[in-house]
Design a protein around this motif. Structure first.
Motif, PDB file in Angstrom:
ATOM      1  N   LEU A 279       5.388  -2.653  -0.328  1.00 43.36           N
ATOM      2  CA  LEU A 279       4.436  -2.472  -1.422  1.00 43.36           C
ATOM      3  C   LEU A 279       4.879  -1.368  -2.372  1.00 43.36           C
ATOM      4  CD1 LEU A 279       1.140  -2.658   0.682  1.00 43.36           C
ATOM      5  CD2 LEU A 279       2.222  -4.503  -0.608  1.00 43.36           C
ATOM      6  N   HIS A 280       5.320  -0.239  -1.812  1.00 37.90           N
ATOM      7  CA  HIS A 280       5.803   0.886  -2.606  1.00 37.90           C
ATOM      8  C   HIS A 280       6.946   1.541  -1.845  1.00 37.90           C
ATOM      9  CE1 HIS A 280       2.809   1.367  -5.862  1.00 37.90           C
ATOM     10  NE2 HIS A 280       1.958   0.845  -4.995  1.00 37.90           N
TER      11      HIS A 280
ATOM     12  N   LYS B 107     -15.234   0.464   0.949  1.00 40.66           N
ATOM     13  CA  LYS B 107     -15.845  -0.839   0.658  1.00 40.66           C
ATOM     14  C   LYS B 107     -15.460  -1.401  -0.708  1.00 40.66           C
ATOM     15  CE  LYS B 107     -20.182   1.020  -1.221  1.00 40.66           C
ATOM     16  NZ  LYS B 107     -20.167   0.338  -2.522  1.00 40.66           N
ATOM     17  N   ASN B 108     -14.838  -0.589  -1.550  1.00 42.55           N
ATOM     18  CA  ASN B 108     -14.406  -1.062  -2.862  1.00 42.55           C
ATOM     19  C   ASN B 108     -12.914  -1.407  -2.888  1.00 42.55           C
ATOM     20  OD1 ASN B 108     -13.461   1.523  -2.605  1.00 42.55           O
ATOM     21  ND2 ASN B 108     -14.179   2.249  -4.590  1.00 42.55           N
ATOM     22  N   ASP B 109     -12.345  -1.643  -1.715  1.00 36.50           N
ATOM     23  CA  ASP B 109     -10.931  -2.011  -1.579  1.00 36.50           C
ATOM     24  C   ASP B 109      -9.991  -0.911  -2.050  1.00 36.50           C
ATOM     25  OD1 ASP B 109     -11.536  -4.478  -0.459  1.00 36.50           O
ATOM     26  OD2 ASP B 109     -11.615  -5.480  -2.405  1.00 36.50           O
TER      27      ASP B 109
ATOM     28  N   VAL C 246      -5.978  -1.448  -3.305  1.00 39.24           N
ATOM     29  CA  VAL C 246      -5.401  -2.583  -2.585  1.00 39.24           C
ATOM     30  C   VAL C 246      -5.131  -3.753  -3.512  1.00 39.24           C
ATOM     31  CG1 VAL C 246      -5.850  -4.293  -0.781  1.00 39.24           C
ATOM     32  CG2 VAL C 246      -6.460  -1.893  -0.397  1.00 39.24           C
ATOM     33  N   ILE C 247      -6.003  -3.961  -4.498  1.00 39.75           N
ATOM     34  CA  ILE C 247      -5.885  -5.128  -5.367  1.00 39.75           C
ATOM     35  C   ILE C 247      -4.807  -4.941  -6.426  1.00 39.75           C
ATOM     36  CG2 ILE C 247      -7.124  -6.578  -7.022  1.00 39.75           C
ATOM     37  CD1 ILE C 247      -9.686  -5.930  -5.443  1.00 39.75           C
TER      38      ILE C 247
ATOM     39  N   PRO D 116      -8.702  -6.480   3.817  1.00 34.23           N
ATOM     40  CA  PRO D 116      -9.578  -7.642   3.706  1.00 34.23           C
ATOM     41  C   PRO D 116      -8.860  -8.988   3.651  1.00 34.23           C
ATOM     42  CG  PRO D 116     -10.353  -5.893   2.262  1.00 34.23           C
ATOM     43  CD  PRO D 116      -9.018  -5.457   2.795  1.00 34.23           C
ATOM     44  N   ASP D 117      -7.604  -9.015   3.230  1.00 29.87           N
ATOM     45  CA  ASP D 117      -6.892 -10.301   3.208  1.00 29.87           C
ATOM     46  C   ASP D 117      -6.306 -10.667   4.559  1.00 29.87           C
ATOM     47  OD1 ASP D 117      -4.753  -8.571   3.411  1.00 29.87           O
ATOM     48  OD2 ASP D 117      -3.666  -9.353   1.671  1.00 29.87           O
ATOM     49  N   GLY D 118      -6.542  -9.839   5.585  1.00 24.32           N
ATOM     50  CA  GLY D 118      -6.034 -10.125   6.925  1.00 24.32           C
ATOM     51  C   GLY D 118      -4.679  -9.530   7.206  1.00 24.32           C
TER      52      GLY D 118
END
Length: 585
Positions: free
Chosen positions: A60-61, A75-77, A125-126, A434-436
């Motif tokens: 990712l980085h 909770k806001n990713d 995350v998004i 959240p995407d597993g």
């Protein structure tokens, strides 16, 4: 498959899309034993590279600038990552003139250092974006939990930070920052653990020479006190300790399971009373810091009792660790003895609980254990020799291992997955997204930032491991959640709610399950507050060719699922959906 053939005659466009879907369905049905049951390690030659293929690693980085010693998903990713504030300059500088601190560097002749670099970040995350955060006091080897509103309650640390309480609230305006509260902890909490409780309070347990527990928030004389726990003193080994970062798990009956060293108890924290001392885990291996293994409370499966009177079975799995004296050997003599390959599993709801021992495919110390939406456990990161501590381990373990929780044959439970290319040694961490997928970062086995050390320099990268269930061949089995039919996405205790979703191919066996998973606080190979609840399903409706509605009941009581935010997954044929956030209250 009847609905597929029925729809083929509707139009040429439907025919165009249905044919690939049909072939995908036939391929998955005919090959499902290979897709859902990778070759177990016990059936292959462990000395070759022919371990079972499974999963994919994604960088990712290359550098986020800060070593991810601690992680918490909000909770806001957004993920809050942080290390410590006195380990030298990080690779992420604040804008000129902001975020600077001065501290006395006791490592180098007490010189004063001005540090204008970040030691905490917010990772989106998004979008993948990173934002530096300023944390005032030292968070080194601290602990944390989310309160019922989703705010990170972060406790303890080192030096001036050892009794501090800090918070980070989730927000979407890019202005959230650390807040240091004026009230302090009652005891110093360095290497302590935390657990969210049924009433929304947080219990903080242990720490170096802190043989006690206490509660947050500090609202009255009772919550401001510390409570002595002789168990923590009794489990301290001379010099090695081996009882830091104790494993905590809240049980469905409301008692707290506490594991330290190789012993465990059930604590009634309301009455400050040890309810039961459990058998010592066999084989003599030390399991908590610095002989660091890991622990999970296995999924809590509801059984139709909506009032919670028939409590779900509660099992704990503990894996890895090091033998007695291993820390002395590595820290004093630079001899890195083999870690343990053993796991112990205990059913705490049995009248007479006993440890059942199993063996991992390889020895591991400092590994992270995370619950997957399928109910399986993934074991990743760590080393095969030595212990936790500065430069006290060798031989990184690159392969994750899948533990198949519901597999009846213990010889088939462990599956070796695809390796990473990055050593994740001391001070690495991981958490479920959240995407597993699994977010993995950190690894700094040195006293300070050291980017030239060999063989394990300080690592600032961030990567994701995508388990086999995220493979493209399983896409047609993956549910896609459309809506949560619950006001403000609130799941109430014992009350029915519904989820509508899309699914290309439905398999009635094993059907659809609805699961809740907490976002855990991960550091030092222990994911605090990690919890998975498999809800009772009331009914499943087929709304159209690919649309469904499933109705489920919320958790029966707060001891099964403490109030707060959870990731809700639908799992179909071993394949989870992308999660949506719900609030349990």
């Amino acid at each position: 498959m009847a609905f597929i053939f029925k729809n083929l005659s509707l139009s040429s466009s439907v025919f165009y899309y249905a044919i690939p879907l049909l072939f995908s369905y036939l391929f998955i049905v005919s090959h499902s034993q290979y897709l859902t049951n990778p070759t177990p390690f016990s059936s292959i030659n462990a000395t070759t590279s022919n371990v079972s293929a499974g999963g994919q690693w994604v960088l990712l980085h290359k550098s986020i600038g800060v070593s991810a010693m601690h992680m918490q998903l909000l909770k806001n990713d957004k993920v809050i990552l942080f290390d410590r504030t006195d380990m030298g300059l990080s690779n992420f500088s604040f804008p000129s003139g902001t975020g600077c601190r001065k501290y006395n560097d006791t490592h180098h002749r007490n010189r004063t250092i001005t540090d204008c670099t970040a030691h905490s970040l917010q990772y989106d995350v998004i979008s993948g974006n990173i934002r530096p955060l300023y944390v005032s006091s030292d968070t080194w080897c601290s602990s944390g939990a989310l309160d019922p509103n989703g705010t990170l309650i972060q406790t303890g640390g080192y030096g001036p930070g050892i009794r501090k309480i800090r918070t980070v609230a989730p927000c979407d305006d890019g202005k959230c920052e650390w807040t240091e509260l004026p009230v302090n902890l009652a005891d110093g909490r360095w290497y302590a653990s935390t657990q969210i409780l049924p009433d929304g309070r947080v219990i903080v347990v242990g720490g170096r020479r802190a043989f006690s527990y206490e509660f947050y928030p500090k609202t009255d004389d009772v919550s401001s006190k510390r409570y002595y726990l002789s168990f923590l003193a009794e489990t301290t080994d001379p010099y090695e300790e081996n009882n830091l970062y104790p494993f905590l798990h809240l049980l469905p009956d409301g008692n707290l399971f506490i594991f330290a060293n190789n012993r465990s108890i059930l604590l009634d924290y309301k009455q400050n009373r040890v309810v039961k001392e459990l058998p010592v885990i066999p084989d003599g291996i030390k399991r908590t810091y610095p002989s660091t293994g890991s622990s999970v409370l296995l999924p809590l499966k509801m059984n139709g009792s909506l009032d919670g009177s028939d409590k779900p079975e509660a099992e704990v799995l503990i894996c890895g660790g090091s033998p007695p004296g291993a820390f002395n050997m590595s820290n004093l003599n630079r001899v890195f003895v083999s870690a343990s390959n053993s796991c112990g599993r205990i059913k705490l709801t049995d009248p007479d609980p006993k440890w059942v021992m199993e063996e991992m495919p390889m020895p591991r110390v400092m590994s992270d254990m995370l619950l997957l939406p399928t109910g399986d456990v993934i074991i990743l990161n760590g080393a095969s020799n030595g212990t936790a501590g500065w430069e006290d381990a060798a031989n990184p373990v690159f392969n994750p291992v899948l533990y198949k929780t519901y597999e009846p044959d213990p010889n088939l439970r462990f599956v070796v997955l695809n390796p990473s290319s990055t050593p994740r040694m001391y001070h690495s961490s991981a958490l479920l997204l959240p995407d597993g997928s699994i977010l993995v970062g950190g690894s700094n086995p040195h006293e300070m930032y050291n980017f030239t050390a060999r063989p394990f320099p300080t690592d600032l990268s961030l990567e994701a491991y995508q388990p086999p269930y995220l493979g493209p061949l399983l896409a047609v089995l993956r549910p896609s959640i459309l809506t949560i039919e619950a006001r403000d996405s609130i799941v109430s205790y014992g009350q029915m709610f519904s989820v509508t979703f899309m699914l290309s191919v439905y398999r009635a066996d094993p059907g659809i399950s609805v699961v809740l998973i907490t976002p855990s606080f991960t550091t030092h190979s222990f994911s605090m507050n990690q919890r998975m609840v498999v809800l009772d399903v009331a009914r499943l409706e087929n709304l159209s060719a690919f649309a469904y509605k499933i109705a489920a009941y919320g958790p029966p009581k707060t001891t099964v699922a403490p109030p707060g935010y959870y990731m809700l997954f639908l799992v179909h044929a071993g394949t989870p959906s992308h999660a949506v956030w719900v609030k349990v209250q």
